[in-house]
Design a protein around this motif. Structure first.
Motif, PDB file in Angstrom:
ATOM      1  N   ALA A   1      -5.376 -10.503   0.321  1.00 54.21           N
ATOM      2  CA  ALA A   1      -6.634 -10.504  -0.438  1.00 54.21           C
ATOM      3  C   ALA A   1      -7.422 -11.803  -0.186  1.00 54.21           C
ATOM      4  CB  ALA A   1      -6.344 -10.339  -1.922  1.00 54.21           C
ATOM      5  N   ALA A   2      -6.710 -12.933  -0.135  1.00 59.63           N
ATOM      6  CA  ALA A   2      -7.374 -14.223   0.063  1.00 59.63           C
ATOM      7  C   ALA A   2      -8.008 -14.318   1.450  1.00 59.63           C
ATOM      8  CB  ALA A   2      -6.372 -15.349  -0.138  1.00 59.63           C
ATOM      9  N   TYR A   3      -7.284 -13.868   2.470  1.00 56.80           N
ATOM     10  CA  TYR A   3      -7.841 -13.925   3.831  1.00 56.80           C
ATOM     11  C   TYR A   3      -9.035 -12.993   3.969  1.00 56.80           C
ATOM     12  CZ  TYR A   3      -3.803 -16.678   5.323  1.00 56.80           C
ATOM     13  OH  TYR A   3      -2.853 -17.664   5.479  1.00 56.80           O
ATOM     14  N   LEU A   4      -8.976 -11.841   3.305  1.00 55.39           N
ATOM     15  CA  LEU A   4     -10.124 -10.938   3.340  1.00 55.39           C
ATOM     16  C   LEU A   4     -11.329 -11.568   2.652  1.00 55.39           C
ATOM     17  CD1 LEU A   4      -8.520  -7.419   2.688  1.00 55.39           C
ATOM     18  CD2 LEU A   4      -9.542  -8.265   4.800  1.00 55.39           C
ATOM     19  N   ALA A   5     -11.051 -12.294   1.540  1.00 59.08           N
ATOM     20  CA  ALA A   5     -12.149 -12.966   0.836  1.00 59.08           C
ATOM     21  C   ALA A   5     -12.808 -14.013   1.725  1.00 59.08           C
ATOM     22  CB  ALA A   5     -11.622 -13.613  -0.437  1.00 59.08           C
ATOM     23  N   GLN A   6     -12.035 -14.613   2.645  1.00 52.86           N
ATOM     24  CA  GLN A   6     -12.583 -15.605   3.569  1.00 52.86           C
ATOM     25  C   GLN A   6     -13.090 -14.967   4.873  1.00 52.86           C
ATOM     26  OE1 GLN A   6      -9.253 -18.410   4.028  1.00 52.86           O
ATOM     27  NE2 GLN A   6     -10.386 -19.855   2.752  1.00 52.86           N
TER      28      GLN A   6
ATOM     29  N   ARG B   1       0.294  -0.346  -1.929  1.00 54.63           N
ATOM     30  CA  ARG B   1      -0.538  -1.516  -2.234  1.00 54.63           C
ATOM     31  C   ARG B   1      -1.227  -2.026  -0.958  1.00 54.63           C
ATOM     32  NH1 ARG B   1       2.797  -5.911  -5.488  1.00 54.63           N
ATOM     33  NH2 ARG B   1       0.692  -6.643  -6.023  1.00 54.63           N
ATOM     34  N   VAL B   2      -0.471  -2.074   0.130  1.00 53.76           N
ATOM     35  CA  VAL B   2      -1.038  -2.535   1.405  1.00 53.76           C
ATOM     36  C   VAL B   2      -2.138  -1.581   1.875  1.00 53.76           C
ATOM     37  CG1 VAL B   2      -0.513  -2.934   3.848  1.00 53.76           C
ATOM     38  CG2 VAL B   2       1.069  -3.729   2.092  1.00 53.76           C
ATOM     39  N   ALA B   3      -1.957  -0.279   1.608  1.00 52.27           N
ATOM     40  CA  ALA B   3      -2.922   0.725   2.068  1.00 52.27           C
ATOM     41  C   ALA B   3      -4.326   0.444   1.545  1.00 52.27           C
ATOM     42  CB  ALA B   3      -2.464   2.117   1.642  1.00 52.27           C
ATOM     43  N   TYR B   4      -4.414  -0.088   0.332  1.00 54.46           N
ATOM     44  CA  TYR B   4      -5.739  -0.405  -0.208  1.00 54.46           C
ATOM     45  C   TYR B   4      -6.458  -1.435   0.662  1.00 54.46           C
ATOM     46  CZ  TYR B   4      -9.228  -2.789  -3.045  1.00 54.46           C
ATOM     47  OH  TYR B   4     -10.384  -3.389  -3.491  1.00 54.46           O
ATOM     48  N   TYR B   5      -5.730  -2.470   1.080  1.00 51.81           N
ATOM     49  CA  TYR B   5      -6.356  -3.518   1.893  1.00 51.81           C
ATOM     50  C   TYR B   5      -6.636  -3.017   3.309  1.00 51.81           C
ATOM     51  CZ  TYR B   5      -5.189  -6.376  -2.083  1.00 51.81           C
ATOM     52  OH  TYR B   5      -5.111  -6.866  -3.368  1.00 51.81           O
ATOM     53  N   GLU B   6      -5.810  -2.099   3.780  1.00 51.39           N
ATOM     54  CA  GLU B   6      -6.114  -1.489   5.079  1.00 51.39           C
ATOM     55  C   GLU B   6      -7.381  -0.638   4.976  1.00 51.39           C
ATOM     56  OE1 GLU B   6      -2.667  -0.876   7.964  1.00 51.39           O
ATOM     57  OE2 GLU B   6      -1.946   0.072   6.112  1.00 51.39           O
ATOM     58  N   ALA B   7      -7.586  -0.031   3.800  1.00 53.75           N
ATOM     59  CA  ALA B   7      -8.820   0.719   3.594  1.00 53.75           C
ATOM     60  C   ALA B   7     -10.029  -0.205   3.686  1.00 53.75           C
ATOM     61  CB  ALA B   7      -8.783   1.409   2.227  1.00 53.75           C
ATOM     62  N   LEU B   8      -9.916  -1.399   3.079  1.00 51.66           N
ATOM     63  CA  LEU B   8     -11.021  -2.363   3.149  1.00 51.66           C
ATOM     64  C   LEU B   8     -11.285  -2.796   4.588  1.00 51.66           C
ATOM     65  CD1 LEU B   8     -10.227  -4.676   0.075  1.00 51.66           C
ATOM     66  CD2 LEU B   8     -11.919  -2.823   0.200  1.00 51.66           C
ATOM     67  N   LEU B   9     -10.211  -3.035   5.340  1.00 47.60           N
ATOM     68  CA  LEU B   9     -10.359  -3.463   6.736  1.00 47.60           C
ATOM     69  C   LEU B   9     -11.015  -2.379   7.579  1.00 47.60           C
ATOM     70  CD1 LEU B   9      -6.922  -5.252   7.188  1.00 47.60           C
ATOM     71  CD2 LEU B   9      -9.165  -6.323   7.551  1.00 47.60           C
TER      72      LEU B   9
ATOM     73  N   GLN C   1      -8.432   7.906   3.826  1.00 52.42           N
ATOM     74  CA  GLN C   1      -7.015   8.282   3.856  1.00 52.42           C
ATOM     75  C   GLN C   1      -6.148   7.157   3.298  1.00 52.42           C
ATOM     76  OE1 GLN C   1      -5.580  11.339   4.606  1.00 52.42           O
ATOM     77  NE2 GLN C   1      -3.885  10.239   3.623  1.00 52.42           N
ATOM     78  N   PHE C   2      -6.466   5.917   3.667  1.00 48.82           N
ATOM     79  CA  PHE C   2      -5.718   4.773   3.125  1.00 48.82           C
ATOM     80  C   PHE C   2      -5.859   4.717   1.598  1.00 48.82           C
ATOM     81  CE2 PHE C   2      -5.881   2.545   7.432  1.00 48.82           C
ATOM     82  CZ  PHE C   2      -4.509   2.615   7.616  1.00 48.82           C
ATOM     83  N   CYS C   3      -7.061   4.987   1.104  1.00 46.73           N
ATOM     84  CA  CYS C   3      -7.263   4.981  -0.353  1.00 46.73           C
ATOM     85  C   CYS C   3      -6.418   6.057  -1.024  1.00 46.73           C
ATOM     86  CB  CYS C   3      -8.744   5.200  -0.681  1.00 46.73           C
ATOM     87  SG  CYS C   3      -9.762   3.731  -0.479  1.00 46.73           S
ATOM     88  N   ARG C   4      -6.350   7.226  -0.427  1.00 48.91           N
ATOM     89  CA  ARG C   4      -5.538   8.303  -1.009  1.00 48.91           C
ATOM     90  C   ARG C   4      -4.062   7.909  -1.031  1.00 48.91           C
ATOM     91  NH1 ARG C   4      -9.357  11.299   2.032  1.00 48.91           N
ATOM     92  NH2 ARG C   4     -10.787  12.466   0.649  1.00 48.91           N
TER      93      ARG C   4
ATOM     94  N   THR D   1      -0.630   0.185 -10.109  1.00 51.91           N
ATOM     95  CA  THR D   1      -0.894  -1.193  -9.696  1.00 51.91           C
ATOM     96  C   THR D   1      -2.396  -1.448  -9.644  1.00 51.91           C
ATOM     97  OG1 THR D   1      -0.994  -0.650  -7.335  1.00 51.91           O
ATOM     98  CG2 THR D   1       1.192  -1.130  -8.252  1.00 51.91           C
ATOM     99  N   GLU D   2      -2.755  -2.726  -9.566  1.00 51.27           N
ATOM    100  CA  GLU D   2      -4.169  -3.086  -9.438  1.00 51.27           C
ATOM    101  C   GLU D   2      -4.758  -2.455  -8.178  1.00 51.27           C
ATOM    102  OE1 GLU D   2      -4.964  -7.285  -9.688  1.00 51.27           O
ATOM    103  OE2 GLU D   2      -3.408  -7.574 -11.204  1.00 51.27           O
ATOM    104  N   GLU D   3      -3.983  -2.465  -7.102  1.00 50.53           N
ATOM    105  CA  GLU D   3      -4.454  -1.913  -5.835  1.00 50.53           C
ATOM    106  C   GLU D   3      -4.692  -0.407  -5.943  1.00 50.53           C
ATOM    107  OE1 GLU D   3      -2.911  -5.793  -5.224  1.00 50.53           O
ATOM    108  OE2 GLU D   3      -1.825  -4.041  -5.998  1.00 50.53           O
ATOM    109  N   GLY D   4      -3.781   0.275  -6.654  1.00 51.97           N
ATOM    110  CA  GLY D   4      -3.963   1.712  -6.834  1.00 51.97           C
ATOM    111  C   GLY D   4      -5.234   2.026  -7.607  1.00 51.97           C
ATOM    112  N   PHE D   5      -5.495   1.231  -8.649  1.00 51.91           N
ATOM    113  CA  PHE D   5      -6.705   1.424  -9.464  1.00 51.91           C
ATOM    114  C   PHE D   5      -7.966   1.139  -8.639  1.00 51.91           C
ATOM    115  CE2 PHE D   5      -9.879  -0.352 -12.464  1.00 51.91           C
ATOM    116  CZ  PHE D   5     -10.071   0.773 -13.247  1.00 51.91           C
ATOM    117  N   GLU D   6      -7.961   0.009  -7.882  1.00 46.74           N
ATOM    118  CA  GLU D   6      -9.125  -0.344  -7.062  1.00 46.74           C
ATOM    119  C   GLU D   6      -9.352   0.680  -5.963  1.00 46.74           C
ATOM    120  OE1 GLU D   6     -11.290  -2.660  -7.580  1.00 46.74           O
ATOM    121  OE2 GLU D   6     -10.262  -3.602  -9.273  1.00 46.74           O
ATOM    122  N   ALA D   7      -8.246   1.226  -5.395  1.00 50.64           N
ATOM    123  CA  ALA D   7      -8.380   2.246  -4.350  1.00 50.64           C
ATOM    124  C   ALA D   7      -9.048   3.501  -4.900  1.00 50.64           C
ATOM    125  CB  ALA D   7      -7.004   2.588  -3.780  1.00 50.64           C
TER     126      ALA D   7
END
Length: 568
Positions: free
Chosen positions: A481-486, A511-519, A531-534, A543-549
Motif C-alpha cells: 500500500a505504501a509503495y503504491l501511495a508513492q 488481500r493481495v488481489a485488491y492491490y493487484e486490482a489497483l495495479l 477479476q482481482f476485485c472479485r 478484511t479492509e482489502e475485501g471491503f475496499e475491493a
C-alpha cells in the motif's frame, strides 16, 4: 518416558539337582524346571496375564525352588504391565523384605522397586530405591539404569539441574550405547525445561547423526522442534517435527503431529496446520485436545471456512469450559459476528462471556471487545467508557489492547495525532508483545493516511523482517500500500512476488488481489482488475482489502454502466 525392554530382566537361572537325590525330589525338580520354562516363554511373548496366572501357581507349588525369585519378579512385572500397579508394589515390597543383599537378583529387584514406583507416581519411594541401589551396589549392571531412573524422578519433581547431572553421568559411563544416547537426549530435555532453548538446540543437533534407535531419533526431533518453537523460529521447528514423523508407529507421533499443526499455524500455513490436527484428532487423545481444537478453529477461519472454524471453537468451549482458551474461543466467535455486522449475536456472545468472567483480567479482555463493537455501531461515548474501564487492568497485554481501542476512537474522530500517541503508549508498555507489533502496524497505516509514506515504510520494513504469521502478512500488505501511495509500482510488485513465493493462505491471496486490482487498473486493464476485485471479495471478505475491493468493483461497474448509457 522411555521403553524398557523385557530382555533387561531375563536372567539365566541354573536349576541344579544334587548328585544324590531321591526319586521324588528328582521328579519335583524336573517338573519345576518345565513350569519355569513355560512361564519364561509366555513372559517373552508378552502375555502378561498368563504370566501372572502361571507364576502365582508356580510360587504356590514351588516356593523354595531355585527359580522362585526370578518367577516372583516376572509376576511383579506382569502385574505392572496389566495395570495392577498397587499389587505389583505390594508384591515387590514383600520380596525385598525376604531377599538378602547377597542374592544375585537383589540389585535387579531394587531397580524394579524404583521403576514401578516411579511409573506409579510414588516418587519418594522410587528415589529411595534408586539411591539404595547406587549406594549398596555401585558396580551392578543395574547402576546406570538406576541413575537414569533417578534423573527421571528429578524431572517429575521439576529439579531439572539435578536431573541433568544424573543423565550426564550415565551418558559418560555408557558412552555410545543405546542407554547413553537416551541419557543425552534427556539432558536436552532438561535444558528445554530450564528454558535454555538455544543451548538445547545446540546440544541436540550434533547428536542426530549418531542416534541409532528410530524412536529415540523421533524423541530428539520433537525436543528440537520445541527448542526452535521457544526461539520463535517456527520454520525450523516445523522441519524437525516433520522429521519426527518419519519414524513409523513411533510413540512420539502425537507430539510430532501437534508440533506440525502448531508450527504451521504460527507460520500462517493454515491448510497444513488443519491437516496435521485432523491426523492428531484421529489418534483419539485427550492430551492437548483443547489447544488443538482452538488452533484448528482459528486456521479454518483464516482459510475462509467460517462455519467449520466457528464450530471448532464452540466445540472447544463446550468440551473444556474451564480452560483459559475457552474465553479466547468465545472472543474470536464474537469477533466474527462483529465483522459480519451481526451485532446482536456479537453482543449476546460477549455479555455471556461477561457473566462467566465477572472480574479481573478476563473481564477486561471482554470489555475491549465490547468497546470495539460499540465503536462499530458509532456509539463513541459507550466505546470510550468501556475501553477506559478495560485500560485500568494490571495485565499489560490487555491494557495494550484497550489503549489501541481508544486510539481507534481517535482515528474515527479524525484525530490522527492523538491516535498515534495512544498507539505509541500501548507499544511502550511491552515492546516485544504481539499487541505492540499490532499497534506499530496501525501507526504505520496512520502515517500513510497522513501522507507520510516514508515514515510508514520505515516501520513496515522493520515489522516485515521481525514479525511472524498474520502480523508479518499485515506488514507486507502495508508495504504494498505504501509503495503504491508513492507510485513505486515496481517495488509494490516485488513485495507481491515475495508474498506469493511464500505460498500464502487463501485469505492473504485475497488481500493481495485488491492491490493487484489497483495495479492492473492503473495499467488500463479493467477486465483483469475486476477479476482481482472479485477474488478479493471472495477470499478476504472480512478484511479492509475485501471491503475496499467491493467498493472499487461497484465504482468500476458504475462507470461502465455510465459509459454504455452515454453511448461511449
Amino acid at each position: 518416558m522411555r521403553t524398557l525392554i523385557v530382555l533387561f530382566f531375563i536372567g539365566a537361572v541354573i536349576l541344579n539337582t544334587p548328585e544324590v537325590a531321591s526319586a521324588s525330589e528328582a521328579i519335583s525338580t524336573e517338573e519345576s524346571t518345565a513350569d519355569y520354562l513355560a512361564i519364561q516363554r509366555v513372559f517373552l511373548q508378552e502375555d502378561f496375564s498368563e504370566t501372572n496366572r502361571l507364576s502365582e501357581a508356580f510360587l504356590s507349588r514351588y516356593p523354595d525352588a531355585p527359580g522362585a525369585t526370578r518367577v516372583a519378579l516376572w509376576r511383579i512385572l506382569s502385574l505392572d504391565r496389566i495395570g495392577e500397579k498397587q499389587q505389583a508394589l505390594a508384591k515387590i515390597r514383600l520380596l525385598m523384605e525376604r531377599l538378602p543383599q547377597t542374592d544375585a537378583l537383589w540389585s535387579e529387584a531394587v531397580f524394579w522397586d524404583g521403576e514401578i514406583s516411579r511409573r506409579s507416581q510414588e516418587t519418594a519411594r522410587a528415589a529411595r530405591a534408586y539411591r539404595r541401589l547406587l549406594e549398596k551396589s555401585a558396580n551392578s549392571q543395574w547402576t546406570s539404569q538406576a541413575r537414569m531412573g533417578l534423573g527421571l524422578v528429578c524431572i517429575q519433581e521439576q529439579e531439572f539441574e539435578k536431573a541433568q547431572e544424573h543423565f550426564r553421568k550415565v551418558s559418560t559411563d555408557r558412552k555410545a550405547t543405546p542407554l547413553g544416547q537416551e541419557a543425552q537426549v534427556l539432558e536436552g530435555l532438561c535444558l528445554l525445561r530450564l528454558r535454555k532453548f538455544q543451548e538445547a538446540a545446540s546440544f541436540l543437533e550434533p547428536l542426530m547423526g549418531s542416534l541409532q534407535q528410530a524412536n529415540l531419533r523421533a524423541q530428539a526431533f520433537c525436543y528440537l522442534g520445541e527448542s526452535f518453537s521457544g526461539l520463535k523460529d517456527f520454520a525450523q521447528a516445523l522441519t524437525h517435527y516433520r522429521a519426527a514423523l518419519e519414524s513409523t508407529d513411533s510413540p512420539w507421533e502425537a507430539v510430532a503431529q501437534f508440533g506440525v499443526g502448531w508450527s504451521a499455524a504460527e507460520l500462517n500455513r493454515c491448510q497444513e496446520s488443519v491437516e496435521a490436527f485432523d491426523r492428531y484428532f484421529s489418534l483419539r487423545l485427550k492430551e492437548r485436545r483443547a489447544e488443538a481444537l482452538f488452533i484448528q478453529g482459528r486456521c479454518l477461519l483464516q482459510l475462509g471456512k467460517e462455519r467449520e472454524g466457528i464450530w471448532r471453537l464452540k466445540q472447544m468451549s463446550s468440551e473444556f469450559p474451564g480452560h483459559p482458551l475457552a474465553l479466547e474461543s468465545g472472543l474470536i466467535v464474537s469477533e466474527r459476528y462483529r465483522l459480519e455486522r451481526r451485532w446482536d449475536l456479537a453482543k449476546q456472545s460477549l455479555h455471556a462471556l461477561l457473566r462467566q468472567h465477572p472480574e479481573g483480567r478476563r473481564r477486561a479482555k471482554v470489555l475491549v471487545s465490547l468497546g470495539r463493537l460499540a465503536l462499530d455501531q458509532t456509539n463513541v461515548a459507550e466505546a470510550r467508557t468501556v475501553l477506559q474501564l478495560a485500560a485500568k487492568t494490571d495485565e499489560l497485554a490487555v491494557k495494550q489492547e484497550a489503549l489501541s481501542g481508544l486510539a481507534e476512537i481517535q482515528v474515527f474522530l479524525g484525530n490522527f495525532q492523538a491516535a498515534e500517541d495512544l498507539y505509541e503508549e500501548a507499544m511502550w508498555l511491552d515492546e516485544e508483545s504481539a499487541a505492540a507489533v499490532a499497534a506499530a502496524y496501525r501507526v504505520a497505516r496512520l502515517r500513510l493516511d497522513m501522507n507520510d509514506a516514508n515514515g510508514a515504510i520505515a516501520i513496515l520494513q522493520r515489522l516485515e523482517s521481525t514479525a511472524q504469521g498474520r502480523l508479518k502478512e499485515d506488514a507486507q500488505i502495508g508495504l504494498v500500500a505504501a509503495y503504491l501511495a508513492q507510485r513505486k509500482d515496481m517495488l509494490a510488485k516485488e513485495i507481491i512476488r515475495k508474498i506469493y513465493a511464500e505460498k500464502p493462505s487463501q485469505m492473504m491471496s485475497g488481500r493481495v488481489a485488491y492491490y493487484e486490482a489497483l495495479l492492473t487498473l492503473g495499467e488500463g486493464n479493467e477486465l483483469l482488475a475486476s477479476q482481482f476485485c472479485r477474488d478479493a471479495t471472495l477470499w478476504a471478505i472480512h478484511t479492509e482489502e475485501g471491503f475496499e475491493a467491493k467498493l472499487l468493483l461497484i465504482e468500476m461497474e458504475g462507470a461502465k454502466s455510465q459509459s454504455v448509457c452515454s453511448g461511449h
